[in-house]
Design a protein around this motif. Structure first.
Motif, PDB file in Angstrom:
ATOM      1  N   ARG A  28      41.648  44.184  37.771  1.00 27.98           N
ATOM      2  CA  ARG A  28      42.850  44.491  37.997  1.00 27.98           C
ATOM      3  C   ARG A  28      43.805  43.131  38.311  1.00 27.98           C
ATOM      4  N   ALA A  29      43.185  42.328  39.241  1.00 23.71           N
ATOM      5  CA  ALA A  29      44.056  40.948  39.518  1.00 23.71           C
ATOM      6  C   ALA A  29      44.114  40.382  38.222  1.00 23.71           C
ATOM      7  N   LEU A  30      42.969  40.320  37.163  1.00 29.14           N
ATOM      8  CA  LEU A  30      43.086  39.434  36.043  1.00 29.14           C
ATOM      9  C   LEU A  30      44.161  39.957  35.020  1.00 29.14           C
ATOM     10  N   ARG A  31      44.374  41.361  34.790  1.00 26.70           N
ATOM     11  CA  ARG A  31      45.078  41.695  33.964  1.00 26.70           C
ATOM     12  C   ARG A  31      46.495  41.950  34.252  1.00 26.70           C
ATOM     13  N   GLU A  32      46.855  41.868  35.777  1.00 24.88           N
ATOM     14  CA  GLU A  32      48.075  42.205  36.271  1.00 24.88           C
ATOM     15  C   GLU A  32      48.662  40.978  36.973  1.00 24.88           C
ATOM     16  N   GLY A  33      47.945  40.252  37.630  1.00 26.57           N
ATOM     17  CA  GLY A  33      48.411  38.954  38.229  1.00 26.57           C
ATOM     18  C   GLY A  33      47.942  37.847  38.028  1.00 26.57           C
ATOM     19  N   ASP A  34      48.501  36.572  38.304  1.00 24.64           N
ATOM     20  CA  ASP A  34      47.926  34.988  38.323  1.00 24.64           C
ATOM     21  C   ASP A  34      46.805  35.044  38.819  1.00 24.64           C
ATOM     22  N   VAL A  35      45.670  34.860  38.531  1.00 22.64           N
ATOM     23  CA  VAL A  35      44.564  34.718  39.137  1.00 22.64           C
ATOM     24  C   VAL A  35      44.464  33.558  40.148  1.00 22.64           C
ATOM     25  N   LEU A  36      45.268  32.498  39.563  1.00 26.15           N
ATOM     26  CA  LEU A  36      45.304  31.324  40.498  1.00 26.15           C
ATOM     27  C   LEU A  36      45.632  31.589  41.896  1.00 26.15           C
ATOM     28  N   VAL A  37      46.834  32.362  41.886  1.00 23.92           N
ATOM     29  CA  VAL A  37      47.535  33.047  43.109  1.00 23.92           C
ATOM     30  C   VAL A  37      46.514  33.736  43.866  1.00 23.92           C
ATOM     31  N   VAL A  38      45.998  34.899  43.088  1.00 27.40           N
ATOM     32  CA  VAL A  38      45.089  35.784  44.060  1.00 27.40           C
ATOM     33  C   VAL A  38      44.129  35.101  44.563  1.00 27.40           C
ATOM     34  N   THR A  39      43.232  34.164  43.735  1.00 27.96           N
ATOM     35  CA  THR A  39      41.924  33.785  44.352  1.00 27.96           C
ATOM     36  C   THR A  39      41.787  32.391  44.827  1.00 27.96           C
ATOM     37  N   LYS A  40      42.705  31.604  44.457  1.00 27.19           N
ATOM     38  CA  LYS A  40      42.247  29.975  44.826  1.00 27.19           C
ATOM     39  C   LYS A  40      42.327  29.839  46.121  1.00 27.19           C
ATOM     40  N   ARG A  41      43.386  30.484  46.907  1.00 25.70           N
ATOM     41  CA  ARG A  41      43.260  30.226  48.340  1.00 25.70           C
ATOM     42  C   ARG A  41      41.864  30.679  49.146  1.00 25.70           C
ATOM     43  N   ASN A  42      41.164  31.713  48.382  1.00 24.98           N
ATOM     44  CA  ASN A  42      40.160  31.995  49.082  1.00 24.98           C
ATOM     45  C   ASN A  42      38.992  31.937  47.884  1.00 24.98           C
ATOM     46  N   ALA A  43      38.867  30.782  47.395  1.00 27.05           N
ATOM     47  CA  ALA A  43      37.936  30.379  46.432  1.00 27.05           C
ATOM     48  C   ALA A  43      36.308  30.458  46.973  1.00 27.05           C
ATOM     49  N   ALA A  44      36.279  29.672  48.225  1.00 26.04           N
ATOM     50  CA  ALA A  44      34.988  29.656  48.378  1.00 26.04           C
ATOM     51  C   ALA A  44      34.303  31.157  48.914  1.00 26.04           C
ATOM     52  N   PHE A  45      35.313  31.994  49.372  1.00 25.08           N
ATOM     53  CA  PHE A  45      35.297  33.485  49.993  1.00 25.08           C
ATOM     54  C   PHE A  45      34.787  34.341  48.749  1.00 25.08           C
ATOM     55  N   LEU A  46      35.379  33.912  47.970  1.00 24.36           N
ATOM     56  CA  LEU A  46      35.341  34.972  46.376  1.00 24.36           C
ATOM     57  C   LEU A  46      33.837  34.324  45.731  1.00 24.36           C
ATOM     58  N   ARG A  47      33.508  33.141  45.705  1.00 31.47           N
ATOM     59  CA  ARG A  47      32.244  33.026  45.273  1.00 31.47           C
ATOM     60  C   ARG A  47      31.015  33.428  46.125  1.00 31.47           C
ATOM     61  N   ALA A  48      31.252  33.290  47.526  1.00 32.50           N
ATOM     62  CA  ALA A  48      30.411  33.903  48.034  1.00 32.50           C
ATOM     63  C   ALA A  48      30.327  35.503  47.907  1.00 32.50           C
ATOM     64  N   GLY A  49      31.259  36.209  47.944  1.00 33.37           N
ATOM     65  CA  GLY A  49      31.230  37.674  47.620  1.00 33.37           C
ATOM     66  C   GLY A  49      30.741  37.971  46.248  1.00 33.37           C
ATOM     67  N   LEU A  50      30.548  37.271  45.386  1.00 29.02           N
ATOM     68  CA  LEU A  50      30.106  37.266  43.990  1.00 29.02           C
ATOM     69  C   LEU A  50      28.628  37.088  43.739  1.00 29.02           C
ATOM     70  N   GLU A  51      28.050  36.663  44.734  1.00 27.56           N
ATOM     71  CA  GLU A  51      26.710  36.334  44.494  1.00 27.56           C
ATOM     72  C   GLU A  51      25.884  37.714  44.441  1.00 27.56           C
TER      73      GLU A  51
END
Length: 291
Positions: free
Chosen positions: A152-175
């Motif tokens: 949903r973030a991919l189709r509705e929002g700017d992924v850079l805004v949504v994920t860049k601030r928490n990139a490390a957390f995102l990468r960990a959460g996608l393991e």
């Protein structure tokens, strides 16, 4: 990185002229014409033939689309919904997902979880997929897993805004371990609660989650399967402290006369504020019953 870019950019440049870039046989059958008018596009048939969904998944996906359309009424929605009722845009989206190295099985799971992804603008999604790799630093398998929880973030929002601030957390959460742990709790990727479950799991150790599950079994006197059902319906109950949960459960059982089984079946109850919601509503109901 260059390989991924080389796959996406030609699709981005040719987005307006793409016609059935993948699954051509299925698309020709779906878009076959008579001697007069073209056969109407069927989203349900497309989900089966081009995306590989089972009939049960198709029915659920159709319900999600209907809910979205009934909830929103705008020019933007009309435009995106028209994209969902033609094969060309959907084909382009599938080509992008395939270009991101998603297998047919991966694509089926992603589309089943978020069929509205097929309505998205190809020109918007292509650079966002690149951003996940170039700016956020996700690997190709992580991009595939991101789509299960963040389409949903991919189709509705700017992924850079949504994920860049928490990139490390995102990468960990996608393991993969995190995703498997979410499924072990009884929350499949196709569930609307899967995103919440992944977020909770990524933010809590395996030992902490196990201790919380044991707390529920001990406090409510329920079995493991019942706890799993409660968590799958409301994953955020795992984030509440034992002290807070105990106070709420004691009030619900001792003061409000709520059965422990009812709490398990309605796990949203312990997430309500004790002082602002549970206690006031209980006393209002008590006064009404007395009158």
């Amino acid at each position: 990185m260059m390989q991924l870019r080389n796959r996406f950019l030609p699709l981005l440049r040719a987005a307006s002229t793409l016609h059935s870039p993948i699954h051509p046989r299925a698309c020709r059958r779906l878009l076959s014409t008579s001697t007069t008018l073209p056969t109407a596009f069927s989203l349900e048939d497309y989900l089966v033939a081009a995306c590989g969904l089972a009939q049960t998944q198709v029915r659920e996906a159709s319900k999600k689309v209907s809910r979205e359309v009934s909830r929103k009424a705008s020019r933007e929605l009309e435009l995106s919904y028209s994209r969902l009722n033609s094969a060309s845009n959907s084909d382009a989206i599938l080509s992008l997902l395939s270009g991101a190295s998603l297998s047919r099985a991966d694509i089926a799971v992603v589309v089943s979880a978020d069929p509205l992804l097929l309505r998205a603008s190809v020109k918007n999604i292509a650079p966002r997929l690149l951003a996940l790799r170039d700016r956020v630093g996700l690997s190709t398998p992580q991009i595939a897993r991101f789509l299960l929880v963040g389409s949903r973030a991919l189709r509705e929002g700017d992924v850079l805004v949504v994920t860049k601030r928490n990139a490390a957390f995102l990468r960990a959460g996608l393991e993969r371990e995190v995703l498997l742990r979410a499924e072990e709790l009884g929350v499949p990727p196709t569930s609307r609660m899967f995103r919440l479950a992944v977020s909770v799991i990524a933010n809590n150790s395996k030992e902490k989650v196990a201790a919380k599950l044991e707390f529920f079994k001990r406090t409510l006197g329920c079995c493991e399967s019942e706890v799993s059902t409660a968590v799958s319906n409301k994953p955020t109950i795992l984030e509440l402290s034992d002290e807070v949960l105990l106070r709420k459960i004691e009030f619900l059982v001792n003061e409000a006369a709520v059965e422990a089984r009812d709490i398990v079946e309605r796990p949203v109850l312990p997430t309500y504020s004790l002082e602002k919601r549970l206690v006031p509503r209980h006393y209002v109901m008590k006064v009404l019953q007395e009158k």
